[in-house]
Design a protein around this motif. Sequence first.
Motif, PDB file in Angstrom:
ATOM      1  N   THR A 301       0.840  -1.208   0.000  1.00 36.89           N
ATOM      2  CA  THR A 301       0.000   0.000   0.000  1.00 36.89           C
ATOM      3  C   THR A 301       0.870   1.251   0.000  1.00 36.89           C
ATOM      4  O   THR A 301       0.645   2.178  -0.789  1.00 36.89           O
ATOM      5  CB  THR A 301      -0.922  -0.009   1.230  1.00 36.89           C
ATOM      6  OG1 THR A 301      -1.716  -1.197   1.225  1.00 36.89           O
ATOM      7  CG2 THR A 301      -1.836   1.204   1.213  1.00 36.89           C
ATOM      8  N   ASP A 321      -6.652   3.821  -5.768  1.00 37.22           N
ATOM      9  CA  ASP A 321      -7.728   3.154  -5.020  1.00 37.22           C
ATOM     10  C   ASP A 321      -7.093   1.937  -4.338  1.00 37.22           C
ATOM     11  O   ASP A 321      -7.026   0.852  -4.919  1.00 37.22           O
ATOM     12  CB  ASP A 321      -8.863   2.734  -5.966  1.00 37.22           C
ATOM     13  CG  ASP A 321      -9.986   2.014  -5.229  1.00 37.22           C
ATOM     14  OD1 ASP A 321     -10.023   2.102  -3.971  1.00 37.22           O
ATOM     15  OD2 ASP A 321     -10.809   1.344  -5.883  1.00 37.22           O
ATOM     16  N   GLU A 323      -6.326  -0.690  -0.996  1.00 29.25           N
ATOM     17  CA  GLU A 323      -6.780  -1.327   0.247  1.00 29.25           C
ATOM     18  C   GLU A 323      -5.667  -1.217   1.274  1.00 29.25           C
ATOM     19  O   GLU A 323      -4.491  -1.418   0.964  1.00 29.25           O
ATOM     20  CB  GLU A 323      -7.131  -2.796  -0.016  1.00 29.25           C
ATOM     21  CG  GLU A 323      -7.636  -3.540   1.202  1.00 29.25           C
ATOM     22  CD  GLU A 323      -7.988  -4.984   0.885  1.00 29.25           C
ATOM     23  OE1 GLU A 323      -7.747  -5.864   1.747  1.00 29.25           O
ATOM     24  OE2 GLU A 323      -8.482  -5.237  -0.241  1.00 29.25           O
ATOM     25  N   LEU A 326      -1.918  -3.952   2.796  1.00 29.41           N
ATOM     26  CA  LEU A 326      -1.448  -4.963   1.848  1.00 29.41           C
ATOM     27  C   LEU A 326       0.055  -5.154   2.003  1.00 29.41           C
ATOM     28  O   LEU A 326       0.816  -4.184   2.072  1.00 29.41           O
ATOM     29  CB  LEU A 326      -1.778  -4.549   0.412  1.00 29.41           C
ATOM     30  CG  LEU A 326      -3.266  -4.407   0.070  1.00 29.41           C
ATOM     31  CD1 LEU A 326      -3.436  -3.950  -1.367  1.00 29.41           C
ATOM     32  CD2 LEU A 326      -3.991  -5.713   0.305  1.00 29.41           C
ATOM     33  N   SER A 356      -5.138   0.601  -8.788  1.00 27.09           N
ATOM     34  CA  SER A 356      -5.874   0.043  -7.650  1.00 27.09           C
ATOM     35  C   SER A 356      -5.168  -1.212  -7.167  1.00 27.09           C
ATOM     36  O   SER A 356      -4.506  -1.905  -7.941  1.00 27.09           O
ATOM     37  CB  SER A 356      -7.323  -0.284  -8.045  1.00 27.09           C
ATOM     38  OG  SER A 356      -7.353  -1.272  -9.067  1.00 27.09           O
ATOM     39  N   ARG A 358      -5.872  -4.530  -4.218  1.00 26.01           N
ATOM     40  CA  ARG A 358      -6.723  -5.147  -3.189  1.00 26.01           C
ATOM     41  C   ARG A 358      -6.401  -6.631  -3.109  1.00 26.01           C
ATOM     42  O   ARG A 358      -5.836  -7.220  -4.046  1.00 26.01           O
ATOM     43  CB  ARG A 358      -8.201  -4.933  -3.497  1.00 26.01           C
ATOM     44  CG  ARG A 358      -8.668  -5.459  -4.846  1.00 26.01           C
ATOM     45  CD  ARG A 358     -10.154  -5.170  -5.049  1.00 26.01           C
ATOM     46  NE  ARG A 358     -10.497  -3.831  -4.692  1.00 26.01           N
ATOM     47  CZ  ARG A 358     -10.398  -2.773  -5.513  1.00 26.01           C
ATOM     48  NH1 ARG A 358      -9.926  -2.953  -6.741  1.00 26.01           N
ATOM     49  NH2 ARG A 358     -10.722  -1.573  -5.123  1.00 26.01           N
ATOM     50  N   ARG A 359      -6.788  -7.227  -1.991  1.00 21.75           N
ATOM     51  CA  ARG A 359      -6.575  -8.651  -1.769  1.00 21.75           C
ATOM     52  C   ARG A 359      -7.720  -9.439  -2.395  1.00 21.75           C
ATOM     53  O   ARG A 359      -8.895  -9.110  -2.233  1.00 21.75           O
ATOM     54  CB  ARG A 359      -6.493  -8.962  -0.276  1.00 21.75           C
ATOM     55  CG  ARG A 359      -6.241 -10.432   0.047  1.00 21.75           C
ATOM     56  CD  ARG A 359      -6.296 -10.640   1.544  1.00 21.75           C
ATOM     57  NE  ARG A 359      -5.219  -9.942   2.212  1.00 21.75           N
ATOM     58  CZ  ARG A 359      -4.015 -10.452   2.444  1.00 21.75           C
ATOM     59  NH1 ARG A 359      -3.752 -11.694   2.054  1.00 21.75           N
ATOM     60  NH2 ARG A 359      -3.085  -9.761   3.066  1.00 21.75           N
ATOM     61  N   GLU A 360      -7.369 -10.530  -3.108  1.00 28.10           N
ATOM     62  CA  GLU A 360      -8.340 -11.454  -3.686  1.00 28.10           C
ATOM     63  C   GLU A 360      -7.973 -12.860  -3.229  1.00 28.10           C
ATOM     64  O   GLU A 360      -7.204 -13.553  -3.870  1.00 28.10           O
ATOM     65  CB  GLU A 360      -8.337 -11.370  -5.221  1.00 28.10           C
ATOM     66  CG  GLU A 360      -8.711 -10.019  -5.800  1.00 28.10           C
ATOM     67  CD  GLU A 360     -10.185  -9.706  -5.617  1.00 28.10           C
ATOM     68  OE1 GLU A 360     -10.945 -10.649  -5.314  1.00 28.10           O
ATOM     69  OE2 GLU A 360     -10.572  -8.522  -5.759  1.00 28.10           O
TER      70      GLU A 360
END
Length: 437
Positions: A301, A321, A323, A326, A356, A358-360
Amino acid sequence: MRLSIKRYLPKGLFQRSLLIIVLPVALMQGAVTWAFFEQHWRTTTARLSENIAGDVALIVKMHQRADGEGFDQIADIAFTTLGLSVEFRKDDALPTTRRTAFFRVLDRTLRRALSSKLNEAFWFDTTRYPNYVDIRVEAEGGVLRFIAARDQVFATTGHIFVIWLSGATLILLTVAILFIRNQVKPIRHLAEAAEAFGRGQDMERFKPAGAREVRQAASAFLDMRARLKRHMEQRTQLLAGVSHDLRTPLTRLRLQLALMPDSPEREAARRDIAEMEAALEEYLAFARGQAGEEPEAVDLTALCETLGDDAARQGVDLRLDLEEGLSVHAREGALKRALANLVQNAAAHAGDVALSARREGSRIEVIIDDDGPGIEPGQREEAFRPFSRLDPARNANRTGVGLGLAIARDTVRAHGGELRLETSPLGGLRARVSLPA
């Protein structure tokens, strides 16, 4: 459609090796157990049941012929010669309830034997007493009750055979599991070392172990790793030397241009020198790869926020964008260069760029979108080839030598991830970076 058995087989080497040992043992023990119970145990039990049924029938006949007199003498003969305890219960009746043994074959065998020897009604219980069998036969004026030892009626060695067989099986499985695990462990370590080397990590403590073939494979891997490391070091040294040797005349040319009066030709020459220096740096970055940097925990991040600040200083409006929280295990400098290449590539061909992250699940997705002309699906794999410029697709790579995407994907794959090009919702190109969390 043929049913394939492969889908039901275990996939791991440990499970498959265990199956190779367990399956034949299970089949063999199943055959031995069937032969024992079918040919020996059942036959012996049937003969014992027939013998006890004959003894019971004999006592019943003797009681009927004695017409109720001299029963004590009959009972004494039954106990001393046949091992049967006999009691005459006057005015008694046969029980109406019946309890079935866990092994129903015992009850069926005894019932069949008594039915063949007796004409009178009978009842028996094989569950009430652990070591005895209760048999009752209807007689004139009451009921004859027989108490016989269980080993007179059934073969009682069956459970001993099962216990020994189960114990031997357990010992065999334990030895097999320990042996196979020790054989599979070196293979697993070899796979882990190869995977780590593919990510640019080095397992210095890895050494050949296990069976001869596994040791040969491990030694071949170590030799290959050494050759690849020498090749990468030589490539880096070669291009570093070329870069150093070319920078010296370029610096002299830059100084000479600085002493020349201003003119259109001077500005054109300065731009050419700047492009040559940028190309040298790009060559060197491609050759250097991951050298000189150790992997560590990286706050992804914060790294992406730093990319946003760097882009702002270069006049690029990068929308973020992200999260929070991270983190990835990576070489921070190499990963930052890879993501910066993707951002610069997008900014060079578009006005709107978004990043962007994000965690998946067990992965972290970093996505760079732009609203540029994009790349046709059929040419996206070509874009990853070194020195590929894709002039028609992205309105020409006006700067660089076509190594940005190649360096980025090489870096991402070295971290156990993958880089794919897709169509962006903004209308241009989307670069999707997937990294292990």
